[in-house]
Design an enzyme around this catalytic site. Structure first.
Site, PDB file in Angstrom:
ATOM      1  N   HIS A  92      12.354  69.722 -26.036  1.00 59.65           N
ATOM      2  CA  HIS A  92      11.965  70.849 -25.173  1.00 59.65           C
ATOM      3  C   HIS A  92      10.444  70.986 -25.157  1.00 59.65           C
ATOM      4  O   HIS A  92       9.804  70.976 -26.217  1.00 59.65           O
ATOM      5  CB  HIS A  92      12.617  72.145 -25.681  1.00 59.65           C
ATOM      6  N   GLU A 117       8.448  73.250 -27.396  1.00 59.26           N
ATOM      7  CA  GLU A 117       8.692  73.033 -28.829  1.00 59.26           C
ATOM      8  C   GLU A 117       7.920  71.809 -29.318  1.00 59.26           C
ATOM      9  O   GLU A 117       8.325  71.122 -30.257  1.00 59.26           O
ATOM     10  CB  GLU A 117      10.201  72.899 -29.065  1.00 59.26           C
ATOM     11  N   HIS A 168      14.134  71.180 -33.353  1.00 59.03           N
ATOM     12  CA  HIS A 168      13.772  72.143 -32.308  1.00 59.03           C
ATOM     13  C   HIS A 168      13.054  73.310 -32.983  1.00 59.03           C
ATOM     14  O   HIS A 168      12.999  73.395 -34.205  1.00 59.03           O
ATOM     15  CB  HIS A 168      15.030  72.677 -31.605  1.00 59.03           C
ATOM     16  N   GLU A 190      16.630  74.292 -36.077  1.00 55.20           N
ATOM     17  CA  GLU A 190      15.698  75.186 -35.374  1.00 55.20           C
ATOM     18  C   GLU A 190      14.660  75.660 -36.381  1.00 55.20           C
ATOM     19  O   GLU A 190      14.919  76.541 -37.206  1.00 55.20           O
ATOM     20  CB  GLU A 190      16.446  76.379 -34.768  1.00 55.20           C
TER      21      GLU A 190
HETATM   22 ZN   LIG Z   1      15.000  73.314 -28.218  1.00 51.75          ZN
END
Ligand SMILES: [Zn+2]
Length: 300
Positions: A62, A65, A209, A270
């Site tokens: 992403h 990120e 992420h 994450e």
């Molecule tokens: Zn992500």
């Protein structure tokens, strides 16, 4: 920290230059391109070790990120440094950790999306006008690729169900986030990863992420052998919570596809807490959060 990888937001050519510096410094580290982004940027894959039993680490899927690219490269650097001198990483003998294993790292899965988030309009190149309209001028929070497809919604795992959910949420086409594309694996960035996984034996995969300090490890009812135990160990090491995705976070993602395609453990980590993009000056602290987790992922 005196490292090659800086605590700074890096554009594509800076990432490329950093990889070149790592390759020049550590002769046993190698790198190849596993595909090209929509804008023709290389998708790099670093490789450490000679075993055919690979662990895969992916990052920067992403755009907003992009700090995870620095985290993945910093891990490569620290692991190389420990391997070179026969030292430890996260309290573990690095050479023993790599016995019978090799590590593949794809630090920048979505080079175009990261370029847009880091450099704004200038990073969007010939698509600048369209992307400006799609994001309303807010380039920093752009997560998709150059065509406005969210790579982590484009994998072939429950894609159709996710597509229907996207439409229910008012997502009908390209945008900054969460549009899964016209069909599964429509995007070159997605295919670069699926080809890599189909052509190599990957024991397990960890996708980095931001943010939330959470680890996802299952896909629907699918829980590959050992994955629950590995997730518990990762959680204990990092202090992050284990969770189960809901709504628009279910399906379409790399972890989901990896689990359903190979019935082997796949994880989404994450990192950190706050609003994306997380500040670059927090790099070393965030890296400290997951250094143990990343090292254990190589061994397990
Ligand atoms: Zn992500």
């Amino acid at each position: 920290m005196n490292t090659i990888i800086p605590a700074a937001d890096c554009e594509y050519f800076e990432i490329k230059r950093l990889i070149d510096r790592l390759l020049a410094r550590y002769s046993f580290l190698s790198c190849r391109s596993i595909g090209r982004s929509c804008a023709g940027r290389d998708i790099f894959c670093l490789s450490l070790g000679k075993s055919d039993e690979h662990v895969l680490l992916t990052a920067a899927t992403h755009g907003s990120e992009h700090i995870t690219a620095n985290i993945a490269l910093l891990f490569a650097e620290q692991l190389c440094a420990a391997l070179e001198k026969g030292g430890e990483i996260a309290g573990i003998d690095a050479r023993k950790a790599m016995l019978g294993r090799s590590l593949l790292i794809v630090p920048l899965c979505n080079p175009d999306g990261c370029e847009i988030s880091v450099k704004g309009e200038q990073g969007a190149g010939y698509m600048a006008g369209k992307i400006r309209r799609l994001c309303g001028g807010d380039f920093t929070h752009w997560n998709a690729n150059l065509r406005g497809v969210d790579i982590n919604h484009n994998f072939s795992a429950g894609w159709r169900e996710l597509h229907q959910l996207e439409q229910k949420s008012g997502i009908f086409g390209p945008g900054p986030t969460r549009f899964g594309g016209p069909y599964p694996e429509s995007e070159p960035e997605t295919r670069a990863l699926t080809s890599l996984c189909r052509e190599n034996h990957i024991c397990h995969a960890v996708a980095l992420h931001t943010q939330g300090e959470v680890i996802y490890w299952s896909y629907g009812e699918m829980q590959p052998p050992h994955s629950a135990k590995m997730a518990e160990i990762f959680a204990a090491e990092s202090g992050y919570a284990l969770d189960v995705p809901t709504g628009l976070a279910v399906g379409g993602g790399f972890k989901d596809w990896f689990i359903s395609e190979f019935s082997r453990p796949g994880f989404t980590v994450e990192i950190g807490k706050g609003q994306n993009p997380l500040p670059a000056h927090d790099l070393y602290r965030l890296f400290g959060d997951v250094l143990g987790l990343l090292t254990l992922s190589v061994i397990m």
